[in-house]
Design a protein around this motif. Sequence first.
Motif, PDB file in Angstrom:
ATOM      1  N   ILE A 161       0.844  -1.193   0.000  1.00  0.00           N
ATOM      2  CA  ILE A 161       0.000   0.000   0.000  1.00  0.00           C
ATOM      3  C   ILE A 161       0.877   1.240   0.000  1.00  0.00           C
ATOM      4  O   ILE A 161       1.788   1.359   0.831  1.00  0.00           O
ATOM      5  CB  ILE A 161      -0.956   0.028   1.207  1.00  0.00           C
ATOM      6  CG1 ILE A 161      -1.848  -1.211   1.212  1.00  0.00           C
ATOM      7  CG2 ILE A 161      -1.813   1.294   1.169  1.00  0.00           C
ATOM      8  CD1 ILE A 161      -2.775  -1.296   2.420  1.00  0.00           C
ATOM      9  N   ASN A 162       0.626   2.133  -0.926  1.00  0.00           N
ATOM     10  CA  ASN A 162       1.331   3.405  -0.947  1.00  0.00           C
ATOM     11  C   ASN A 162       0.685   4.346   0.072  1.00  0.00           C
ATOM     12  O   ASN A 162       0.614   4.021   1.245  1.00  0.00           O
ATOM     13  CB  ASN A 162       1.334   3.986  -2.349  1.00  0.00           C
ATOM     14  CG  ASN A 162       2.097   3.118  -3.333  1.00  0.00           C
ATOM     15  OD1 ASN A 162       3.095   2.493  -2.993  1.00  0.00           O
ATOM     16  ND2 ASN A 162       1.621   3.075  -4.565  1.00  0.00           N
TER      17      ASN A 162
ATOM     18  N   ASP B 248      -4.138   3.893  -1.688  1.00  0.00           N
ATOM     19  CA  ASP B 248      -3.510   3.656  -2.990  1.00  0.00           C
ATOM     20  C   ASP B 248      -2.814   2.300  -2.904  1.00  0.00           C
ATOM     21  O   ASP B 248      -1.715   2.202  -2.356  1.00  0.00           O
ATOM     22  CB  ASP B 248      -2.524   4.776  -3.303  1.00  0.00           C
ATOM     23  CG  ASP B 248      -1.827   4.594  -4.639  1.00  0.00           C
ATOM     24  OD1 ASP B 248      -0.829   5.294  -4.881  1.00  0.00           O
ATOM     25  OD2 ASP B 248      -2.275   3.745  -5.435  1.00  0.00           O
ATOM     26  N   VAL B 249      -3.480   1.274  -3.431  1.00  0.00           N
ATOM     27  CA  VAL B 249      -3.043  -0.104  -3.246  1.00  0.00           C
ATOM     28  C   VAL B 249      -2.343  -0.625  -4.491  1.00  0.00           C
ATOM     29  O   VAL B 249      -2.886  -0.533  -5.602  1.00  0.00           O
ATOM     30  CB  VAL B 249      -4.243  -1.016  -2.914  1.00  0.00           C
ATOM     31  CG1 VAL B 249      -3.778  -2.459  -2.739  1.00  0.00           C
ATOM     32  CG2 VAL B 249      -4.949  -0.532  -1.656  1.00  0.00           C
ATOM     33  N   LYS B 250      -1.154  -1.161  -4.282  1.00  0.00           N
ATOM     34  CA  LYS B 250      -0.483  -1.867  -5.372  1.00  0.00           C
ATOM     35  C   LYS B 250      -0.975  -3.306  -5.383  1.00  0.00           C
ATOM     36  O   LYS B 250      -0.773  -4.036  -4.414  1.00  0.00           O
ATOM     37  CB  LYS B 250       1.041  -1.814  -5.171  1.00  0.00           C
ATOM     38  CG  LYS B 250       1.698  -0.552  -5.713  1.00  0.00           C
ATOM     39  CD  LYS B 250       3.200  -0.702  -5.710  1.00  0.00           C
ATOM     40  CE  LYS B 250       3.891   0.464  -6.366  1.00  0.00           C
ATOM     41  NZ  LYS B 250       3.625   0.484  -7.821  1.00  0.00           N
TER      42      LYS B 250
ATOM     43  N   ASP C  68      -1.414  -0.096  -9.632  1.00  0.00           N
ATOM     44  CA  ASP C  68      -2.031   0.327  -8.375  1.00  0.00           C
ATOM     45  C   ASP C  68      -3.391   0.953  -8.652  1.00  0.00           C
ATOM     46  O   ASP C  68      -3.673   1.401  -9.765  1.00  0.00           O
ATOM     47  CB  ASP C  68      -1.125   1.304  -7.612  1.00  0.00           C
ATOM     48  CG  ASP C  68      -0.942   2.618  -8.354  1.00  0.00           C
ATOM     49  OD1 ASP C  68      -1.336   3.669  -7.802  1.00  0.00           O
ATOM     50  OD2 ASP C  68      -0.412   2.587  -9.481  1.00  0.00           O
ATOM     51  N   TYR C  69      -4.183   0.973  -7.636  1.00  0.00           N
ATOM     52  CA  TYR C  69      -5.566   1.451  -7.766  1.00  0.00           C
ATOM     53  C   TYR C  69      -5.982   2.074  -6.450  1.00  0.00           C
ATOM     54  O   TYR C  69      -5.597   1.609  -5.382  1.00  0.00           O
ATOM     55  CB  TYR C  69      -6.473   0.268  -8.114  1.00  0.00           C
ATOM     56  CG  TYR C  69      -7.888   0.665  -8.470  1.00  0.00           C
ATOM     57  CD1 TYR C  69      -8.899   0.591  -7.524  1.00  0.00           C
ATOM     58  CD2 TYR C  69      -8.196   1.116  -9.747  1.00  0.00           C
ATOM     59  CE1 TYR C  69     -10.193   0.956  -7.835  1.00  0.00           C
ATOM     60  CE2 TYR C  69      -9.488   1.478 -10.069  1.00  0.00           C
ATOM     61  CZ  TYR C  69     -10.483   1.401  -9.110  1.00  0.00           C
ATOM     62  OH  TYR C  69     -11.760   1.762  -9.431  1.00  0.00           O
TER      63      TYR C  69
END
Length: 120
Positions: free
Chosen positions: A31-32, A98-100, A106-107
């Motif tokens: 997770i960013n 912001d999930v990789k 990522d989305y």
Amino acid sequence: QVQLVESGGGVVQPGGSLRLSCTASGRIFTINAMAWYRQAPGKERQLVAAITSGGNTNYADSVKGRFTISRDNAKNTVYLQMNSLKPEDTAVYYCNADVKLTPRYDYHYWGLGTQVTVSS
């Protein structure tokens, strides 16, 4: 599929405190940034606070000095400690992450929101 689940909302008197939590689950690579937004009735959704994976934070001017965002990367969880709450903090609070899903993709995901009401 990734899900964000918020908790910790409720009704509190002016000057009180609440702690919101949001946990991400699913097929997560990493997770960013994670963030909290809020939306009051009749108003647009606005950023409250954000935190990077490295712990850098930024806040809306209206909450600086009162709210603190933090995260536990091992638990994929972000927190929002809200102190000295004011009636104008009343809103639905949404978690965003912001999930990789893979190293290259990522989305941004949203939670369903949790209601915070500040009222005497």
